[in-house]
Motif scaffolding. Structure first.
Motif, PDB file in Angstrom:
ATOM      1  N   SER A   1       0.714  -1.219   0.179  1.00 19.78           N
ATOM      2  CA  SER A   1       0.197   0.024   0.063  1.00 19.78           C
ATOM      3  C   SER A   1       0.784   1.370  -0.254  1.00 19.78           C
ATOM      4  N   CYS A   2       1.903   1.485   0.675  1.00 20.44           N
ATOM      5  CA  CYS A   2       2.780   2.249   0.924  1.00 20.44           C
ATOM      6  C   CYS A   2       3.303   2.578  -0.468  1.00 20.44           C
ATOM      7  N   PHE A   3       4.190   1.471  -0.880  1.00 16.34           N
ATOM      8  CA  PHE A   3       4.712   1.540  -2.445  1.00 16.34           C
ATOM      9  C   PHE A   3       3.878   2.094  -3.290  1.00 16.34           C
ATOM     10  N   SER A   4       2.558   1.659  -3.306  1.00 19.05           N
ATOM     11  CA  SER A   4       1.551   1.776  -4.391  1.00 19.05           C
ATOM     12  C   SER A   4       1.241   3.399  -4.397  1.00 19.05           C
ATOM     13  N   ILE A   5       0.977   3.788  -3.028  1.00 19.39           N
ATOM     14  CA  ILE A   5       0.901   5.166  -3.027  1.00 19.39           C
ATOM     15  C   ILE A   5       2.005   6.115  -3.243  1.00 19.39           C
ATOM     16  N   ALA A   6       3.252   5.566  -3.009  1.00 14.85           N
ATOM     17  CA  ALA A   6       4.335   6.528  -3.450  1.00 14.85           C
ATOM     18  C   ALA A   6       4.431   6.601  -4.691  1.00 14.85           C
ATOM     19  N   MET A   7       4.504   5.404  -5.447  1.00 14.22           N
ATOM     20  CA  MET A   7       4.353   5.588  -6.771  1.00 14.22           C
ATOM     21  C   MET A   7       3.468   6.171  -7.484  1.00 14.22           C
ATOM     22  N   PHE A   8       2.266   6.229  -7.151  1.00  9.72           N
ATOM     23  CA  PHE A   8       1.245   7.074  -7.780  1.00  9.72           C
ATOM     24  C   PHE A   8       1.696   8.432  -7.417  1.00  9.72           C
ATOM     25  N   VAL A   9       1.896   8.847  -6.473  1.00  7.26           N
ATOM     26  CA  VAL A   9       2.397  10.332  -6.100  1.00  7.26           C
ATOM     27  C   VAL A   9       3.428  10.764  -7.053  1.00  7.26           C
ATOM     28  N   LEU A  10       4.580   9.752  -7.010  1.00  2.74           N
ATOM     29  CA  LEU A  10       5.855  10.181  -7.864  1.00  2.74           C
ATOM     30  C   LEU A  10       5.449  10.355  -9.509  1.00  2.74           C
ATOM     31  N   SER A  11       4.628   9.169  -9.900  1.00  3.51           N
ATOM     32  CA  SER A  11       4.370   9.295 -11.284  1.00  3.51           C
ATOM     33  C   SER A  11       3.334  10.443 -11.702  1.00  3.51           C
ATOM     34  N   GLN A  12       2.591  11.049 -10.714  1.00  2.00           N
ATOM     35  CA  GLN A  12       1.941  12.440 -10.836  1.00  2.00           C
ATOM     36  C   GLN A  12       2.804  13.447 -11.008  1.00  2.00           C
ATOM     37  N   LEU A  13       3.722  13.321 -10.031  1.00  2.00           N
ATOM     38  CA  LEU A  13       4.651  14.597  -9.921  1.00  2.00           C
ATOM     39  C   LEU A  13       5.714  14.496 -11.206  1.00  2.00           C
ATOM     40  N   LEU A  14       6.272  13.312 -11.651  1.00  2.00           N
ATOM     41  CA  LEU A  14       7.078  13.414 -12.641  1.00  2.00           C
ATOM     42  C   LEU A  14       6.487  13.137 -13.933  1.00  2.00           C
ATOM     43  N   ALA A  15       5.269  13.262 -14.054  1.00  2.00           N
ATOM     44  CA  ALA A  15       4.560  12.971 -15.546  1.00  2.00           C
ATOM     45  C   ALA A  15       5.226  14.126 -16.383  1.00  2.00           C
ATOM     46  N   TYR A  16       5.365  15.309 -16.266  1.00  2.00           N
ATOM     47  CA  TYR A  16       5.815  16.259 -17.128  1.00  2.00           C
ATOM     48  C   TYR A  16       7.358  16.236 -17.223  1.00  2.00           C
ATOM     49  N   PRO A  17       8.227  16.229 -16.318  1.00  2.56           N
ATOM     50  CA  PRO A  17       9.697  15.865 -16.374  1.00  2.56           C
ATOM     51  C   PRO A  17       9.862  14.663 -17.096  1.00  2.56           C
ATOM     52  N   LEU A  18       9.590  13.390 -17.057  1.00  2.00           N
ATOM     53  CA  LEU A  18       9.870  12.288 -17.576  1.00  2.00           C
ATOM     54  C   LEU A  18       9.341  12.610 -19.006  1.00  2.00           C
ATOM     55  N   SER A  19       8.033  13.011 -19.603  1.00  2.00           N
ATOM     56  CA  SER A  19       7.659  13.046 -20.557  1.00  2.00           C
ATOM     57  C   SER A  19       8.424  14.232 -21.295  1.00  2.00           C
ATOM     58  N   GLN A  20       9.094  15.027 -20.787  1.00  4.58           N
ATOM     59  CA  GLN A  20       9.777  16.058 -21.338  1.00  4.58           C
ATOM     60  C   GLN A  20      11.260  15.220 -21.780  1.00  4.58           C
ATOM     61  N   LEU A  21      11.679  14.525 -20.758  1.00  3.17           N
ATOM     62  CA  LEU A  21      12.848  13.792 -21.258  1.00  3.17           C
ATOM     63  C   LEU A  21      12.920  13.146 -22.348  1.00  3.17           C
ATOM     64  N   PHE A  22      11.640  12.226 -22.566  1.00  4.44           N
ATOM     65  CA  PHE A  22      11.594  11.366 -23.685  1.00  4.44           C
ATOM     66  C   PHE A  22      11.152  11.948 -24.847  1.00  4.44           C
ATOM     67  N   VAL A  23      10.291  12.877 -24.780  1.00  2.63           N
ATOM     68  CA  VAL A  23       9.417  13.251 -26.213  1.00  2.63           C
ATOM     69  C   VAL A  23       9.387  14.938 -26.068  1.00  2.63           C
ATOM     70  N   GLY A  24      10.287  15.537 -25.587  1.00  5.90           N
ATOM     71  CA  GLY A  24      10.205  17.063 -25.347  1.00  5.90           C
ATOM     72  C   GLY A  24      10.326  17.823 -26.509  1.00  5.90           C
ATOM     73  N   TYR A  25      10.914  16.815 -27.673  1.00  6.45           N
ATOM     74  CA  TYR A  25      11.107  17.624 -29.002  1.00  6.45           C
ATOM     75  C   TYR A  25       9.766  18.008 -29.772  1.00  6.45           C
ATOM     76  N   ASP A  26       8.712  17.621 -29.420  1.00 11.81           N
ATOM     77  CA  ASP A  26       7.728  17.618 -30.180  1.00 11.81           C
ATOM     78  C   ASP A  26       6.146  18.064 -28.871  1.00 11.81           C
ATOM     79  N   GLU A  27       5.964  19.348 -28.989  1.00 15.80           N
ATOM     80  CA  GLU A  27       4.918  19.660 -27.946  1.00 15.80           C
ATOM     81  C   GLU A  27       3.668  19.114 -27.832  1.00 15.80           C
ATOM     82  N   GLU A  28       2.957  18.388 -29.023  1.00 17.97           N
ATOM     83  CA  GLU A  28       1.712  17.811 -29.065  1.00 17.97           C
ATOM     84  C   GLU A  28       1.958  16.445 -28.468  1.00 17.97           C
ATOM     85  N   LEU A  29       3.223  15.735 -28.808  1.00 19.44           N
ATOM     86  CA  LEU A  29       3.553  14.502 -28.395  1.00 19.44           C
ATOM     87  C   LEU A  29       3.733  14.593 -26.768  1.00 19.44           C
TER      88      LEU A  29
END
Length: 172
Positions: free
Chosen positions: A50-78
């Protein structure tokens, strides 16, 4: 999809590692007929997951933009599409660990059939079924919802097996 799968592999590795690491302990106590310890392990594992699950959910919500930027920052729509997908997909982390652990738990109890059923239903039947069905109802978002739905269904099946087999294995 590739970006989400890379991140998902890293996050699911935490659940897989915990499950594989705790399996010998579960197996030992089952073989030694330490039913109270088996109950305690299942309860404590539920808390840890439960603790891992909540932590991963929160982390994935917080890191959604930075991780997306890291991989597909070259295309705004993507980038926007990937970030939106992250927000939806991240809900799967709230459920994923429980199905993974349940499969490992039954393997540790020497119940390979139940373990295989949980794992196969989770990865093949539920995911494929949801991927085929949900995009027809939710368009592109249906792909991301399909993983969440598959994980929820896998947890439901895991819960049914845990309840149905509790007297046989005496873990609660």
């Amino acid at each position: 999809y590739g970006v989400l799968m890379y991140v998902s592999m890293i996050f699911s590795a935490m659940f897989i590692g915990f499950s594989i690491g705790s399996a010998p302990v579960v197996s030992y106590h089952y073989g030694a007929e330490n039913h109270d310890e088996l109950k305690s392990l299942l309860r404590k594992s539920g808390i840890v997951l439960s603790c891992f699950s909540i932590a991963m959910f929160v982390l994935s919500q917080l890191l959604a933009y930075p991780l997306s930027q890291l991989f597909v920052g070259y295309d705004e729509e993507l980038l926007d599409m990937t970030q939106h997908a992250f927000y939806i997909y991240s809900y799967s982390f709230l459920f994923m660990g429980f199905a993974i652990y349940s499969s490992s738990f039954f393997t540790a109890l020497n119940d390979g059939l139940t373990s295989a059923l949980i794992s196969s239903l989770r990865t093949l039947v539920f995911q494929v079924g949801a991927v085929l069905l949900l995009p027809a109802m939710f368009a592109l978002d249906g792909i991301w919802y399909s993983i969440v739905v598959a994980e929820v269904m896998a947890v439901a099946v895991s819960a049914v097996f845990l309840v149905a087999k509790r007297k046989k294995y005496r873990y609660f």
